[in-house]
Design an enzyme around this catalytic site. Structure first.
Site, PDB file in Angstrom:
ATOM      1  N   LEU A  85     -39.363 -50.356   0.976  1.00 59.26           N
ATOM      2  CA  LEU A  85     -39.911 -51.485   0.714  1.00 59.26           C
ATOM      3  C   LEU A  85     -38.665 -52.229   0.788  1.00 59.26           C
ATOM      4  O   LEU A  85     -38.168 -52.645  -0.254  1.00 59.26           O
ATOM      5  CB  LEU A  85     -40.711 -52.369   0.240  1.00 59.26           C
ATOM      6  CG  LEU A  85     -40.750 -53.677   0.014  1.00 59.26           C
ATOM      7  CD1 LEU A  85     -42.085 -53.691   1.762  1.00 59.26           C
ATOM      8  CD2 LEU A  85     -41.106 -54.063  -0.811  1.00 59.26           C
ATOM      9  N   ARG A 103     -36.033 -42.109  10.015  1.00 57.99           N
ATOM     10  CA  ARG A 103     -35.724 -41.102  11.106  1.00 57.99           C
ATOM     11  C   ARG A 103     -36.494 -39.638  10.551  1.00 57.99           C
ATOM     12  O   ARG A 103     -37.116 -39.710   9.780  1.00 57.99           O
ATOM     13  CB  ARG A 103     -34.104 -40.548   9.549  1.00 57.99           C
ATOM     14  CG  ARG A 103     -33.245 -41.462   9.244  1.00 57.99           C
ATOM     15  CD  ARG A 103     -32.983 -41.568  11.341  1.00 57.99           C
ATOM     16  NE  ARG A 103     -31.286 -42.155  11.512  1.00 57.99           N
ATOM     17  CZ  ARG A 103     -31.460 -43.459  12.009  1.00 57.99           C
ATOM     18  NH1 ARG A 103     -32.933 -44.050  12.038  1.00 57.99           N
ATOM     19  NH2 ARG A 103     -30.349 -43.681  11.659  1.00 57.99           N
ATOM     20  N   GLU A 156     -33.589 -34.594  17.774  1.00 58.38           N
ATOM     21  CA  GLU A 156     -33.319 -36.213  18.836  1.00 58.38           C
ATOM     22  C   GLU A 156     -32.013 -35.660  19.348  1.00 58.38           C
ATOM     23  O   GLU A 156     -31.933 -34.966  19.350  1.00 58.38           O
ATOM     24  CB  GLU A 156     -33.342 -37.498  18.646  1.00 58.38           C
ATOM     25  CG  GLU A 156     -34.625 -37.915  17.256  1.00 58.38           C
ATOM     26  CD  GLU A 156     -34.567 -39.045  16.991  1.00 58.38           C
ATOM     27  OE1 GLU A 156     -33.008 -39.817  17.629  1.00 58.38           O
ATOM     28  OE2 GLU A 156     -34.984 -40.264  16.161  1.00 58.38           O
ATOM     29  N   HIS A 176     -37.181 -43.140  19.987  1.00 58.55           N
ATOM     30  CA  HIS A 176     -35.510 -43.853  19.021  1.00 58.55           C
ATOM     31  C   HIS A 176     -35.621 -45.091  19.613  1.00 58.55           C
ATOM     32  O   HIS A 176     -34.388 -45.586  20.087  1.00 58.55           O
ATOM     33  CB  HIS A 176     -34.980 -42.936  18.986  1.00 58.55           C
ATOM     34  CG  HIS A 176     -33.521 -43.125  17.774  1.00 58.55           C
ATOM     35  ND1 HIS A 176     -33.320 -42.508  16.354  1.00 58.55           N
ATOM     36  CD2 HIS A 176     -33.865 -44.404  16.480  1.00 58.55           C
ATOM     37  CE1 HIS A 176     -32.741 -43.339  15.686  1.00 58.55           C
ATOM     38  NE2 HIS A 176     -33.073 -44.661  16.215  1.00 58.55           N
ATOM     39  N   VAL A 177     -36.095 -46.271  19.910  1.00 56.13           N
ATOM     40  CA  VAL A 177     -36.082 -47.645  20.202  1.00 56.13           C
ATOM     41  C   VAL A 177     -36.191 -48.390  19.352  1.00 56.13           C
ATOM     42  O   VAL A 177     -36.532 -49.603  20.153  1.00 56.13           O
ATOM     43  CB  VAL A 177     -36.207 -47.428  21.840  1.00 56.13           C
ATOM     44  CG1 VAL A 177     -36.327 -46.621  22.948  1.00 56.13           C
ATOM     45  CG2 VAL A 177     -37.640 -46.822  21.679  1.00 56.13           C
TER      46      VAL A 177
END
Ligand code: NAP
Ligand code: 8YV
Length: 323
Positions: free
Chosen positions: A154, A233, A262, A280-281
């Site tokens: 958080l 990640r 990736e 991964h956008v």
């Protein structure tokens, strides 16, 4: 006139960023050098700064091949690809781009929650394939309204996700190492939180400290009706275990923006209707990338003009005087 300093650019930057770099620096693009070792041998001594795309690697070997390196400006908030400990040990300042991307990354997390639960991709195909005419209405989906959601991490983005989930009346809880003064239930134990929620949204930093934090026990606790959303990640989730859990029905659904290696994505995920995949956008909107790019440039320019940066990573904050 003062001689331009030399900047090494790693990974893809926007044309606006490249134009800004070119005004104050002699720019070398690592991807265009062909022979990295030869380039570093011939030019390494003159490079004083790096601008790097967050997903790229800046290992100790590269840092050590640049004896006059003074500054690394990361285009992204996550800097797990940079060997920051080595940089700071050498007195090299590292900066990143916090806060300007909070909204769009939080929106991506919620987009994935909705896309998985409301079967956006399946139902889009339902229309395009002619199923609507041939078979009638698509099967019912699941609502996110009022559901219990556990946020793993958080921080700046996690808190933005929590705030936005109030519009869906979700019951938010969170797990992190430290309890915060916030109106959400805190779980010191991630597996316990996973047992109590329908959605687990992962938004911690990457790196060694969070590697495989979401392991088999956590995914089993989330269970066959549970949904795992990862916008942090790929390394934070044990990907082999996740694929097995989805295949065996021990984990119900997943919405994934990030992966362990990736751009490699486990092909077993491709036919799964209960999974939505993004490349991964999380921050990849024109507006947010512009703000991130401007901050990346600002950090570089301020470092060489004023001896400080706007947004150092915490480990490097002591190396600059802050406003
Ligand atoms: P932040 O403000 O530093 O928040 C990180 C949160 O993770 C904190 O609440 C921290 O709390 C918690 N945390 C750190 N280590 C932990 C651990 N070992 N176990 C449990 N919780 C841990 O960072 P942010 O700006 O929100 O960004 C978070 C991350 O999102 C980035 O580092 C990046 O990897 C990722 N990201 C992804 C995209 C994308 O495109 N998908 C875009 C932007 C960012 P404690 O210190 O109390 O544990
Ligand atoms: C970027 C991100 O896509 O900021 C981050 O940590 O993961 C994304 O915003 C990535 O850093 C590449 O620049």
């Amino acid at each position: 006139m003062e001689k331009k300093r030399e900047l090494l650019v790693i990974g893809g930057m926007t044309p606006r960023m490249m134009e800004a770099f070119a005004q104050n620096f002699i720019v070398h693009e690592l991807a265009k050098t062909g022979d990295t070792d030869g380039f570093l041998h011939d030019n390494g001594e003159r490079i004083e700064a790096i601008a790097t795309f967050g997903a790229e690697k800046v290992p100790a070997t590269l840092i050590d091949a640049l004896p006059n390196l003074k500054m690394i400006s990361c285009y992204g908030v996550g800097y797990d690809g940079i060997d920051t400990a080595r940089a700071v040990e050498r007195g090299i300042v590292v900066s990143h781009t916090p806060n300007v991307l909070n909204d769009d990354v939080a929106n991506t997390a919620i987009l994935l929650m909705l896309a998985v639960s409301r079967q956006l991709v399946r139902d889009d195909r339902w229309v395009r394939s002619g199923n609507w005419k041939a078979k009638g209405s698509a099967p019912l989906t699941r609502s996110i309204e009022g559901k219990p959601v556990g946020i793993v991490g958080l921080g700046r983005i996690g808190e933005t996700i929590a705030e936005k989930l109030q519009a869906f009346a979700c019951e938010v809880s969170y797990h992190s190492r430290n309890k915060r003064d916030v109106p959400y239930a805190y779980y010191a134990d991630l597996t316990e939180m996973a047992k109590d929620v329908d959605y687990l949204v992962v938004i911690t930093p990457g790196g060694a400290a969070t590697r495989h934090l979401v392991n088999r026990a956590v995914m089993d606790a989330l269970g066959p009706d549970g949904t795992l959303i990862n916008v942090a990640r790929g390394t934070v989730v044990d990907e082999v275990e996740m694929v097995a859990a989805l295949r065996e029905g021990r984990l119900g659904y997943a919405g994934l923006d990030v992966f362990e290696a990736e751009p490699h994505v486990p092909e077993e995920l491709f036919p799964m209707e209960n999974v939505v995949l993004l490349p991964h956008v999380g921050s990849a909107t024109v507006e947010t990338r512009r703000a991130m790019g401007d901050l990346t440039v600002e950090n570089l320019e301020r470092f060489f003009m004023e001896g400080t940066v706007t947004t150092p990573v915490p480990e490097a904050a002591h190396l600059v005087k802050l406003d």
